[in-house]
Design a protein around this motif. Structure first.
Motif, mmCIF file in Angstrom:
data_model
loop_
_atom_site.group_PDB
_atom_site.id
_atom_site.type_symbol
_atom_site.label_atom_id
_atom_site.label_comp_id
_atom_site.label_asym_id
_atom_site.label_seq_id
_atom_site.Cartn_x
_atom_site.Cartn_y
_atom_site.Cartn_z
ATOM 1 N N THR A 74 0.804 -1.187 -0.001
ATOM 2 C CA THR A 74 0.083 0.017 -0.056
ATOM 3 C C THR A 74 0.888 1.279 0.084
ATOM 4 N N GLN A 78 3.503 9.145 2.405
ATOM 5 C CA GLN A 78 5.158 9.206 1.879
ATOM 6 C C GLN A 78 5.787 9.302 3.160
ATOM 7 N N THR A 79 6.992 8.435 3.232
ATOM 8 C CA THR A 79 7.969 8.457 4.336
ATOM 9 C C THR A 79 8.809 9.696 3.953
ATOM 10 N N ASP A 80 9.683 10.169 4.909
ATOM 11 C CA ASP A 80 10.648 11.194 4.341
ATOM 12 C C ASP A 80 11.503 10.934 3.616
ATOM 13 N N GLU A 81 11.986 9.750 3.405
ATOM 14 C CA GLU A 81 12.986 9.315 2.462
ATOM 15 C C GLU A 81 12.250 9.448 0.900
ATOM 16 N N GLU A 82 10.904 9.069 1.140
ATOM 17 C CA GLU A 82 10.338 8.973 -0.389
ATOM 18 C C GLU A 82 10.044 10.580 -0.945
ATOM 19 N N ARG A 93 11.135 1.198 -5.976
ATOM 20 C CA ARG A 93 11.549 0.307 -4.792
ATOM 21 C C ARG A 93 10.574 -0.597 -4.107
ATOM 22 N N ASP B 80 12.425 8.658 9.406
ATOM 23 C CA ASP B 80 11.449 7.849 9.957
ATOM 24 C C ASP B 80 11.280 6.334 9.683
ATOM 25 N N GLU B 81 11.725 5.998 8.648
ATOM 26 C CA GLU B 81 11.719 4.699 8.233
ATOM 27 C C GLU B 81 12.936 3.814 9.212
ATOM 28 N N ARG B 324 -2.481 -6.090 3.713
ATOM 29 C CA ARG B 324 -1.548 -5.069 3.690
ATOM 30 C C ARG B 324 -0.836 -5.036 4.821
#
Lengths: 496, 496
Positions: A74, A78-82, A93, B80-81, B324
């Motif tokens: 899902t 978005q994560t901060d890396e994204e 990815r 955050d990851e 998910r």
């Protein structure tokens, strides 16, 4: 477009019970065959109306099939890396490798539809997103992927009834989010824009399947069968080869060529070099510390003849910088994991986050250079790569990444001298291999490939810089200066 | 400990200029040899006093050597990851593969020192972190890595002078952060705790090198030479083999064994099964939606005899859940990229973020099972794996991850029946290979390995559950119930 998915399709319990065992077996069989062949990945996109059974159906597929070979993803927050990279990075990815199946919820279609439905942008932007999705899917399919797109549909009346029923069911009411209720209010817009999206993105290589979602038996059987038939058809297909129908590229009809037109006598004397080098290095260091850099990233691509001085030029660029700011990615033969993915995957994985700088020592242009010349891919493959690469670079640029590309060019005589020098100096002998000598014999075909590459991929957003590199000093300064100019131009545009 | 790094070492410009060319050549040579052998990775840790030239020295090394083979990583703000996983995850994802060099700034030592210096924890916690670092490095070295640790030192006086000088230099004053000034005030604490850390973590396999940082020529030459000598020594070493000096594990001296003590007649009739299965599945679904799950993740490991029903049990677990929420990671032979890393790397890459659930279909226990039995690693390798695995699981547990581990056990007769059944049913024939028949002949050695594994890795934080699996129904319900109990226990502890 949704007419036949609002007529109340249903399958009774007995029929369903009678059909499922054979379907399950066939699905399992297809899944194991997919794994055995490991020839292509399967990407299943799940979209449609809330409450139409998207989640339940995927859950059921996981029960019917071997869930160990299915990756459900899902894409919500978005994560901060994204967030620090182009929007498509998160999909790249998550791509399943060859032989496996990825099920994507909340994919590119969900995101464009949500944006349009909630008025964050108008039709023109939606159409841009649609065109982007088309190009992405076309490329994935050309790379062998099987894409199966499901739209789970409900009529407005059906949806309202379904949400109400879910709400009253204590076991399932956790499934309804505030968003679902919101969607009930925006149903008409959602369907209207949904139709626009489906109309434009249903293609022979990746058609949409609209499934009426009101009856669980019907929708489960329908989805299971479509999946099975698509899998079986793809597994039976011979690997696509279409060398035949590729339009030839025009050839130069006089003796002039892009590389031939370079002034290979350009040079810098030692004093000018040292002065200019230091100046440009300091300028680069300053630019990378500039606060504008927070909105940008930098990608520098180095291609060139063997022994043209790529390594030396890269070192002069790196020397200006704190090693924590940049990464150098040397591109050699792809690894096993990279070979199980579309060819651009191994570059997407190294795309810098905002504020960072990545140097590619050879790059995605291998596709239209060595892979073309050595026949590692078909003419159809490298022909389509020009467009795919332009798309790729446009995505980088749209995300604020400054892309500079260098072709370091030397003449044959200079190359010969450098090869011979390399063979004599101990710590340089690693740099010269049999292959280098072999490539040298293909000078003309390589030159032709370079000419085509520049003609077709030197664009306003990511122009090629041809670097006269017979003189290493000249080349190094030109490289640094070009990077600096590109950054300054990008920063200047920020200010407007 | 820092005495000889406060005596004002220096090298004059001429000596430096005379020594550098040969050093550079030798470093390049070693670097290419490292790549050619691709036998081990090099990890360089950079620590010490601010202003002692850490950044400058690494920059210089990148100029001297081929920067394309060096990966410099800083670990500052966690993304955050990263925050959603155990602290070590960020280091594992940055490890250089065999043949390459990774330079780590802001590594585990920086983080433990900063925490202690600023009083976020006391000595006991610092010592825990020290012990953790030791175990990590020991493991990396046992896996072949070369670790080189540099501590850049300045006396208090030198540091103050250096910061002052930097501040007045307009070209370099951007290098000083507010943190640096803060460190000037905390110098004494930093050095005191630094000494504690260095004393305890300087080991034969990964010693610290303290380098006085005040004179750029001295520190550059010193670091360059240490790096060169370490590289050369490691390159000349034969791959370590120490089968000889491994203490034997005790053998059972009567005929009793852990697996033999299982009651293999345990079974559930169909009605009880269906009732209990549905109950446990609903319980699991509820637990994973519980708000306590935000603080936790769940890892379930499935090991067992061939044909013991791992796949079926996994499917019954998955069937309870929204696809998910979970990922299933089937563990087969490692890929090329995985083989270029320590054996735990390929499991670290799949560690779930908080709130998520990962099911490993076979796992890191392959090291002490198939790799041990088939001789894919040396006795020393699988012997140390017990401790390494316990460390690994402790890290998971400390990050809030609930770890449940199942050994599904069947007897030889049951296995035979299932093998024969698989050969006859078309969609099951993928499940049986020649290898399964071969493994069957090694029943006793496998049983011994399982016994040792359970004895040595069944811990309070991550106990093994032996599952009597002759009856599939019994096994599936026991698996689900065990997972549920583990989650409930973890949630109950949260409340305290």
């Amino acid at each position: 477009m949704f007419e036949s998915a609002e007529i109340g399709h249903s399958i009774d319990k007995e029929t369903f019970g009678a059909e499922v065992p054979a379907l399950r077996e066939a699905l399992l069989e297809a899944q194991y065959e997919l794994k055995q062949q490991s020839r292509f990945p399967v990407i299943v996109l799940i979209n449609g109306i809330e409450g139409a059974g998207k989640g339940e159906t995927v859950k059921l597929l996981n029960e019917w099939m071997d869930p160990r070979l299915i990756e459900v993803r899902t894409f919500d927050q978005q994560t901060d890396e994204e967030l620090a990279r182009p929007p498509a990075w998160r999909y790249w990815r998550a791509l399943p490798p060859k032989g496996r199946m990825g099920v994507f919820f909340g994919n590119w279609y969900s995101q464009m539809l949500e944006g349009r439905v909630h008025g964050r942008f108008k039709d023109a932007v939606l159409d841009q997103a649609i065109a982007g999705a088309e190009r992405l899917e076309q490329m994935l399919c050309d790379e062998g992927a099987l894409i199966i797109k499901f739209w789970f549909h409900l009529s407005k009346k059906q949806m309202k009834a379904r949400l109400k029923a879910l709400k009253q069911d204590p076991l399932h009411n956790w499934r309804i989010s505030p968003l679902d209720w919101q969607q009930s209010e925006t149903y008409d817009r959602f369907v209207r824009f949904g139709e626009r999206v489906l109309r434009r993105t249903s293609r022979d290589y990746a058609p949409w399947h609209v499934v009426e979602g009101i009856d669980p038996h019907y929708r489960s059987l329908a989805v299971g069968r479509i999946l099975l038939e698509s899998l079986q058809a793809a597994l039976a297909n011979k690997p696509r080869k279409h060398e035949g129908n590729v339009a030839p590229l025009g050839r130069s009809i006089d003796d002039k060529s892009l590389l031939g037109a370079l002034d290979m006598t350009l040079r810098l004397d030692k004093r000018d070099y040292e002065e200019q080098l230091v100046t440009e290095q300091a300028r680069l260091a300053g630019l990378l510390r500039n606060k504008h850099m927070r909105k940008h990233a930098l990608v520098a691509v180095f291609e060139g003849n063997d022994a043209a001085g790529k390594g030396g030029a890269i070192r002069r660029v790196a020397a200006a910088l704190d090693p924590r700011q940049y990464r150098i990615v040397p591109i050699a033969a792809p690894t096993e994991e990279e070979r199980a993915q579309p060819y651009l995957w191994r570059f997407w994985r190294h795309i810098p986050a905002r504020g960072k700088f990545t140097i590619f020592d050879r790059s995605w242009y291998g596709r239209v250079l060595v892979e073309r010349v050595e026949g590692f891919c078909t003419p159809a493959d490298w022909m389509r790569a020009y467009g795919e690469i332009n798309d790729f670079e446009e995505q980088l640029r749209n995300a604020g990444i400054v892309v500079v590309k260098f072709w370091l060019s030397i003449d044959q005589q200079t190359q010969l001298e450098r090869f011979e020098e390399r063979e004599q100096i101990p710590f340089k002998r690693y740099k010269i291999t049999e292959e280098d000598w072999r490539n040298r014999e293909k000078w003309d075909v390589y030159s032709e490939a370079v000419g085509d590459m520049v003609d077709r991929t030197s664009t306003e957003i990511a122009p090629w810089t041809l670097v006269e590199a017979n003189d290493k000093r000249w080349a190094r300064v030109k490289v640094l200066r070009t990077i600096n100019q590109a950054l300054e131009e990008a920063f200047a545009k920020d200010k407007k």
